[in-house]
Enzyme design. Structure first.
Site, mmCIF file in Angstrom:
data_model
loop_
_atom_site.group_PDB
_atom_site.id
_atom_site.type_symbol
_atom_site.label_atom_id
_atom_site.label_comp_id
_atom_site.label_asym_id
_atom_site.label_seq_id
_atom_site.Cartn_x
_atom_site.Cartn_y
_atom_site.Cartn_z
ATOM 1 N N ASP A 142 0.851 -1.188 0.000
ATOM 2 C CA ASP A 142 0.000 0.000 0.000
ATOM 3 C C ASP A 142 0.893 1.247 0.000
ATOM 4 O O ASP A 142 1.894 1.302 0.727
ATOM 5 C CB ASP A 142 -0.899 0.006 1.244
ATOM 6 C CG ASP A 142 -1.954 1.096 1.164
ATOM 7 O OD1 ASP A 142 -2.975 0.864 0.499
ATOM 8 O OD2 ASP A 142 -1.746 2.164 1.780
ATOM 9 N N ASN A 159 -2.669 12.673 -3.438
ATOM 10 C CA ASN A 159 -3.639 13.092 -4.457
ATOM 11 C C ASN A 159 -4.195 14.474 -4.162
ATOM 12 O O ASN A 159 -4.365 15.310 -5.068
ATOM 13 C CB ASN A 159 -4.787 12.080 -4.544
ATOM 14 C CG ASN A 159 -4.620 11.105 -5.694
ATOM 15 O OD1 ASN A 159 -3.901 11.375 -6.653
ATOM 16 N ND2 ASN A 159 -5.297 9.972 -5.605
ATOM 17 N N HIS A 170 -4.933 14.506 -9.237
ATOM 18 C CA HIS A 170 -5.105 13.120 -9.685
ATOM 19 C C HIS A 170 -4.219 12.754 -10.872
ATOM 20 O O HIS A 170 -3.829 11.592 -11.013
ATOM 21 C CB HIS A 170 -6.578 12.862 -10.013
ATOM 22 C CG HIS A 170 -7.450 12.831 -8.802
ATOM 23 N ND1 HIS A 170 -7.471 11.767 -7.928
ATOM 24 C CD2 HIS A 170 -8.324 13.743 -8.303
ATOM 25 C CE1 HIS A 170 -8.319 12.011 -6.941
ATOM 26 N NE2 HIS A 170 -8.853 13.211 -7.149
ATOM 27 N N ASP A 229 -1.900 9.599 -10.670
ATOM 28 C CA ASP A 229 -1.837 8.474 -11.614
ATOM 29 C C ASP A 229 -0.392 8.180 -12.008
ATOM 30 O O ASP A 229 0.010 7.018 -12.137
ATOM 31 C CB ASP A 229 -2.668 8.784 -12.862
ATOM 32 C CG ASP A 229 -4.162 8.756 -12.601
ATOM 33 O OD1 ASP A 229 -4.564 8.279 -11.514
ATOM 34 O OD2 ASP A 229 -4.929 9.217 -13.474
ATOM 35 N N GLU A 257 -4.618 2.371 -4.372
ATOM 36 C CA GLU A 257 -3.160 2.418 -4.224
ATOM 37 C C GLU A 257 -2.607 1.118 -3.665
ATOM 38 O O GLU A 257 -1.474 1.072 -3.178
ATOM 39 C CB GLU A 257 -2.758 3.582 -3.312
ATOM 40 C CG GLU A 257 -3.178 3.458 -1.870
ATOM 41 C CD GLU A 257 -4.557 4.038 -1.568
ATOM 42 O OE1 GLU A 257 -4.792 4.420 -0.421
ATOM 43 O OE2 GLU A 257 -5.399 4.096 -2.499
#
Length: 306
Positions: free
Chosen positions: A177, A185, A190, A194, A221
């Protein structure tokens, strides 16, 4: 022009190639002149069924000959698709449509038929199959990170679990994780989020380097490494290598609670599955170890129960 001449003219003006073989001698008594334009072999060179068989691609030859002989012996009309060799070493896809001519007593007198060039059709079919294969691959790939997706993991996990239970070899999982990814974010947006996911996925995929290893994105994630035939010590080493590879990316993270760069937390576990073990229970156990790593301060690996 007599009737036979008319029929021959009509037959020889079509793209279909007519032919006739006498059953008793297995000799060609006729084959259309179009054969030369299609395959390059002279019309006069088609003497017997052996010439036909010899000019079938070696990968198709035996099954095609066996099928046609079997059906002909039974007096059954049939069709066969195969690759016919050309005189210059290439091949053409042929569909042979065969009619069995029988005498009044039921015995086979001759075989007559037409050869059709179906190369374009076969190429179109292969293109469709290729597209289907590509779509299937895409259906098992995470579109954002290009590693395997949850569907692929679920499929391969069951396969490797069964193999490990049969072989008695260890199976390891590493659940990963990204630390404080929501804050990442929120701060960077975003699009940058990404990009971060792609870089982390690349690091994890590179760390699980064997051909049988699988790196998959479980969602958000969270990622997982499926490591067949991997003992606990080796799984821990793979996890540590992946953690270092992520660190080497030096992805800035101004809102991280453990430093100024993107880090990951990991749960690791190994099992030799027995008949009473459940793969979902084992995955849940590794998930708990991941959350133990997060609770203990993140940017770390947990491979034991608290």
């Amino acid at each position: 022009m007599t009737d036979p001449d008319v029929y021959r003219t009509l037959l020889e003006s079509t793209q279909a190639i007519p032919w006739r073989i006498e059953w008793a001698t297995m000799q060609f008594t006729y084959i259309g002149p179009q054969i030369e334009a299609l395959l390059g072999w002279k019309q006069a060179s088609w003497l017997s069924a052996n010439d036909w068989a010899d000019r079938i691609h070696e990968e198709d030859r035996q099954k095609t000959v066996d099928f046609c002989v079997s059906q002909s012996q039974k007096g059954i009309d049939h069709e066969a698709d195969y690759r016919a060799l050309t005189s210059d070493g290439d091949y053409v896809w042929i569909r042979d449509v065969v009619h069995v001519v029988r005498r009044e007593d039921g015995s086979v007198e001759a075989l007559v038929g037409f050869m059709f060039n179906i190369t374009e059709r076969k190429q179109a079919e292969e293109k469709i199959l290729q597209l289907q294969r590509e779509l299937e691959v895409l259906s098992y790939r995470d579109s954002l990170t290009s590693v395997a997706n949850r569907r692929m993991f679920d499929t391969m996990y069951q396969v490797e679990w069964a193999k490990a239970r049969t072989s008695g070899h260890p199976l390891s999982l590493v659940v990963v994780d990204i630390d404080y990814f929501k804050q990442y974010n929120d701060h960077y947006g975003h699009v940058q989020g990404d990009a971060c996911l792609r870089q982390v996925a690349q690091s994890l995929d590179g760390g699980a380097a064997r051909s049988q290893d699988l790196c998959a994105r479980l969602g958000g994630e969270e990622f997982v490494l499926l490591l067949p035939s991997t003992d606990a010590a080796t799984a821990r080493s793979v996890a540590e290598r992946c953690r270092k590879l992520v660190a080497q990316k030096e992805i800035p993270h101004a809102r991280s609670g453990v430093g100024r760069l993107v880090t990951v937390s990991m749960g690791v576990g190994t099992i030799i599955p027995g008949d009473q073990d459940d793969p979902s229970v084992f995955l849940d156990r590794i998930d708990r170890r991941l959350y133990q790593a997060k609770s203990a301060g993140r940017d770390r690996i947990c491979d034991v129960e608290a």
